[in-house]
Design an enzyme around this catalytic site. Structure first.
Site, PDB file in Angstrom:
ATOM      1  N   LYS A 281       0.842  -1.190   0.000  1.00  0.00           N
ATOM      2  CA  LYS A 281       0.000   0.000   0.000  1.00  0.00           C
ATOM      3  C   LYS A 281       0.884   1.249   0.000  1.00  0.00           C
ATOM      4  O   LYS A 281       1.848   1.336   0.746  1.00  0.00           O
ATOM      5  CB  LYS A 281      -0.907  -0.016   1.240  1.00  0.00           C
ATOM      6  CG  LYS A 281      -2.192   0.740   1.085  1.00  0.00           C
ATOM      7  CD  LYS A 281      -3.132   0.450   2.228  1.00  0.00           C
ATOM      8  CE  LYS A 281      -4.467   1.146   2.012  1.00  0.00           C
ATOM      9  NZ  LYS A 281      -5.402   0.886   3.116  1.00  0.00           N
ATOM     10  N   GLU A 367     -19.990  -3.862  10.268  1.00  0.00           N
ATOM     11  CA  GLU A 367     -20.877  -2.985  11.037  1.00  0.00           C
ATOM     12  C   GLU A 367     -21.995  -3.753  11.729  1.00  0.00           C
ATOM     13  O   GLU A 367     -22.367  -3.436  12.870  1.00  0.00           O
ATOM     14  CB  GLU A 367     -21.468  -1.918  10.111  1.00  0.00           C
ATOM     15  CG  GLU A 367     -20.474  -0.914   9.580  1.00  0.00           C
ATOM     16  CD  GLU A 367     -19.709  -1.395   8.350  1.00  0.00           C
ATOM     17  OE1 GLU A 367     -18.810  -0.673   7.888  1.00  0.00           O
ATOM     18  OE2 GLU A 367     -20.021  -2.511   7.854  1.00  0.00           O
ATOM     19  N   ARG A 395     -25.901  -0.210   7.157  1.00  0.00           N
ATOM     20  CA  ARG A 395     -25.743  -1.653   7.042  1.00  0.00           C
ATOM     21  C   ARG A 395     -26.230  -2.399   8.286  1.00  0.00           C
ATOM     22  O   ARG A 395     -26.511  -3.584   8.220  1.00  0.00           O
ATOM     23  CB  ARG A 395     -24.262  -1.999   6.818  1.00  0.00           C
ATOM     24  CG  ARG A 395     -23.712  -1.464   5.517  1.00  0.00           C
ATOM     25  CD  ARG A 395     -22.281  -1.866   5.318  1.00  0.00           C
ATOM     26  NE  ARG A 395     -22.034  -2.028   3.887  1.00  0.00           N
ATOM     27  CZ  ARG A 395     -21.063  -2.757   3.377  1.00  0.00           C
ATOM     28  NH1 ARG A 395     -20.247  -3.417   4.170  1.00  0.00           N
ATOM     29  NH2 ARG A 395     -20.907  -2.860   2.076  1.00  0.00           N
TER      30      ARG A 395
END
Length: 622
Positions: A281, A367, A395
């Site tokens: 990354k 979530e 969600r």
């Protein structure tokens, strides 16, 4: 080849590997330059440059479907699919999105702004392809972070059972390019992906099935055990194989030659296959490599030093006000425990975790689990504070109702990024929370209009009863320093900021500050408005509101939530329930449509919900 000459993926099909590496360098330079000027999601895209080039080199989009997860890593994809000329408009009003959008490009086959969707959507594409007897490839690209979400595992389980031809790319940027990506691992990948080996494997499988009785079954099991033993010696893919998904990897995600070879072979494999790719990354920018979390989503910065371009002293962020408030409360109250869903920095929980690491739990991109986990904690005496972005809390709606509210558990839900969020656009605008939370029985819903109220609401919420939700926008405090804490917080009552007699202005949350501008314009034009900070969206104090209704004939509400079911609807419901029929109610808020990206104040003006526009519309109506 020059990047500016790439108008579609077809233009890179005849490039040599050396030319692809040259393109990779140009892509990184372009992305870094753009994000340095205007901000954006940087580290994720820098990590998938070679992978994206290899995908577009091997597959034939848009006929072949490349289904990206989230979209943070899609900048390279945009540059290779005809959007180089508009790349300088990235994440700006009327510009190209920072995420995937079906109506932006035919190459964006599935919109993506929230995590863990790609495998489910790709399986849908694969089933549709077979239903209509088409002959295209389907590829899902998902990051290791998204693999913490339960939806990804639901999709993997279904994909293994469905046996559809599809490829899943697992972009793993948490691991370094480990020794496994070495000689023997490369050799094994070449063997198990080789068409000759796989034809032999299929032929042997058919032959062993024809052998009589248990003999064939034993030979077949022995063959598979030998293959799996070789894989397991260097590979972590047993889990996927057990689900019925062929595993290949790990592959060096920055080795274009190796990526092309594996992808060319895997796309011809029958059934679902997973290619495990290791990437770094932030690759290509030293500051992003050293601190990928900081450069996941960042503001403008100096590309040489990596330092942000911050003008002078800034007021504290509202997120930091929340984090510091919770830290002070947690130091004094051992019952408090913070929960975040893979966003400790974004939601301010990192502030608590630095001093009280055992009091913050990051559950990953999950979530639904976060909310039910909090419900379990609350059953046994903990006061859980769950900090999740407003758009992501959508969600967990069922869990809020079924696991918290139905049991009347004391869980504090803190929704950051409520209202419009700016450049991230419609996937991240928190424009529905007032509506969906208002419907939950027994829930107390608060919206502060400034940083001091945010602090006071967080403090008061700890000792409230039942489910509590506090929503606040992305942004900074109105002042450089917080005022002294309120000695008492008057629960459930609105706050009258300015008493008048002609027009009742009711503001929800930070939109109260826009109504202050409305009040000034009205006063300049001869009106005497009453300005009220609602503070509580649910429940509404009937006695207080009755008093306000009795003394005003014109009532105005303003919110940064959709008008359907929001604060204005709550006031309308109350007016009706209390039997008022002689009042004029004007509700200002967001339209029944998705709001695009842009500067927040510019969007307010465009939607005519800034203070001056509200005043102008009111005077026209009156």
């Amino acid at each position: 080849m020059e990047l500016k000459d790439v108008k579609s993926p077809q233009d890179i099909k005849h490039c040599s590997v050396e030319e692809l590496y040259s393109l990779a360098a140009q892509v990184r330079e372009t992305i870094i330059g753009q994000v340095a000027k205007h901000g954006g999601h940087l580290a994720s895209s820098l990590g998938v440059v070679e992978l994206t080039l290899a995908l577009h080199y091997v597959f034939n989009a848009p006929d072949d479907k490349l289904v990206w997860d989230v979209g943070h890593q899609a900048y390279v994809h945009k540059l290779l699919t005809g959007r180089y000329d508009r790349f300088d408009t990235l994440r700006q009003q009327n510009g190209i999105s920072g995420f995937l959008k079906r109506y932006e490009s035919e190459y964006d086959c599935f919109g993506a702004g929230h995590a863990t969707t790609s495998i489910s959507a790709a399986l849908g594409f694969a089933v549709a392809r077979n239903h209509f007897e088409r002959n295209n490839n389907v590829v899902a690209i998902i990051g290791d972070g998204s693999m913490t979400g339960g939806m990804a595992y639901e999709a993997l389980n279904n994909a293994g059972l469905a046996k559809q031809n599809m490829t899943i790319i697992l972009n793993d940027n948490k691991m370094s390019i480990a020794p496994n990506v070495g000689g023997f691992s490369k050799y094994l990948n070449r063997v198990i992906s080789d068409p000759v080996y796989n034809k032999m494997r299929s032929d042997l499988d058919r032959l062993m099935k024809r052998l009589p009785g248990i003999l064939g079954s034993r030979f077949r099991d022995l063959f598979l055990q030998v293959e799996n033993a070789a894989k397991n010696a260097v590979k972590p893919g047993t889990f996927f194989e057990d689900l019925g998904i062929r595993y290949f990897g790990p592959i060096d995600g920055h080795d274009i030659n190796e990526l092309i070879m594996i992808l060319e072979r895997v796309k011809h494999q029958p059934g679902p296959c997973l290619v495990h790719v290791l990437t770094e990354k932030g690759r290509g920018l030293d500051a992003a490599e050293k601190n990928p979390t900081k450069f996941h989503g960042c503001g403008p910065f100096d590309p040489e030093s990596g330092l942000p371009l911050a003008p002078g002293k800034k007021n504290p962020s509202l997120t930091s006000v929340f984090g510091n408030t919770l830290l002070e409360l947690a130091k004094k109250d051992n019952r408090i425990m913070g929960i975040t869903a893979a966003m400790p920095t974004g939601c301010g929980m990192d502030i608590v975790a630095k001093e009280l690491p055992d009091r913050v739990i990051d559950v990953g991109i999950a979530e639904e689990h976060a909310v039910t986990f909090a419900a379990g904690l609350a059953c046994d005496g903990v006061v859980p504070v769950v900090a999740i972005y407003s758009s992501f809390m959508q969600r967990a709606y069922d869990q809020i109702i079924h696991d918290i509210a139905l049991q009347n558990l004391h869980v504090v839900l803190v929704l950051d990024r409520a209202g419009l969020v700016g450049a991230d656009g419609p996937t991240h605008h928190g424009t529905f929370d007032l509506s969906f939370l208002r419907t939950v029985p027994g829930l107390t819903l608060m919206a502060p209009s400034n940083e001091n109220e945010l602090r006071d609401m967080i403090t008061a919420s700890i000792n409230m009863e039942g489910p509590v939700a506090i929503r606040y926008p992305r942004g900074t405090a109105l002042a450089e320093e917080l005022a002294e804490p309120a000695e008492t917080f008057d629960a459930k009552r609105p706050k009258i900021l300015e008493q008048g007699k002609d027009i009742l202005l009711l503001g929800a949350g930070f939109m109260t500050n826009e109504l202050k501008k409305t009040a000034e314009v009205l006063k300049q034009n001869g009106y005497s408005p009453t300005l009220v900070d609602a503070r509580f969206i649910k429940p509404l104090d009937e006695d207080c509101y009755r008093s306000l209704f009795d003394s005003h004939k014109v009532i105005v509400t303003l919110e940064d939530n959709t008008r359907i079911g929001g604060y204005g609807s709550a006031v309308l419901d109350l007016l009706t329930d209390l039997g008022y029929t002689d009042k004029k109610l004007f509700r200002f808020g967001l339209p029944d449509s998705f709001v695009e990206q842009g500067n927040i104040q510019d969007l307010y003006k465009l939607l005519k919900i800034d203070g001056e526009s509200v005043a102008k519309q009111l005077m026209e109506k009156l």
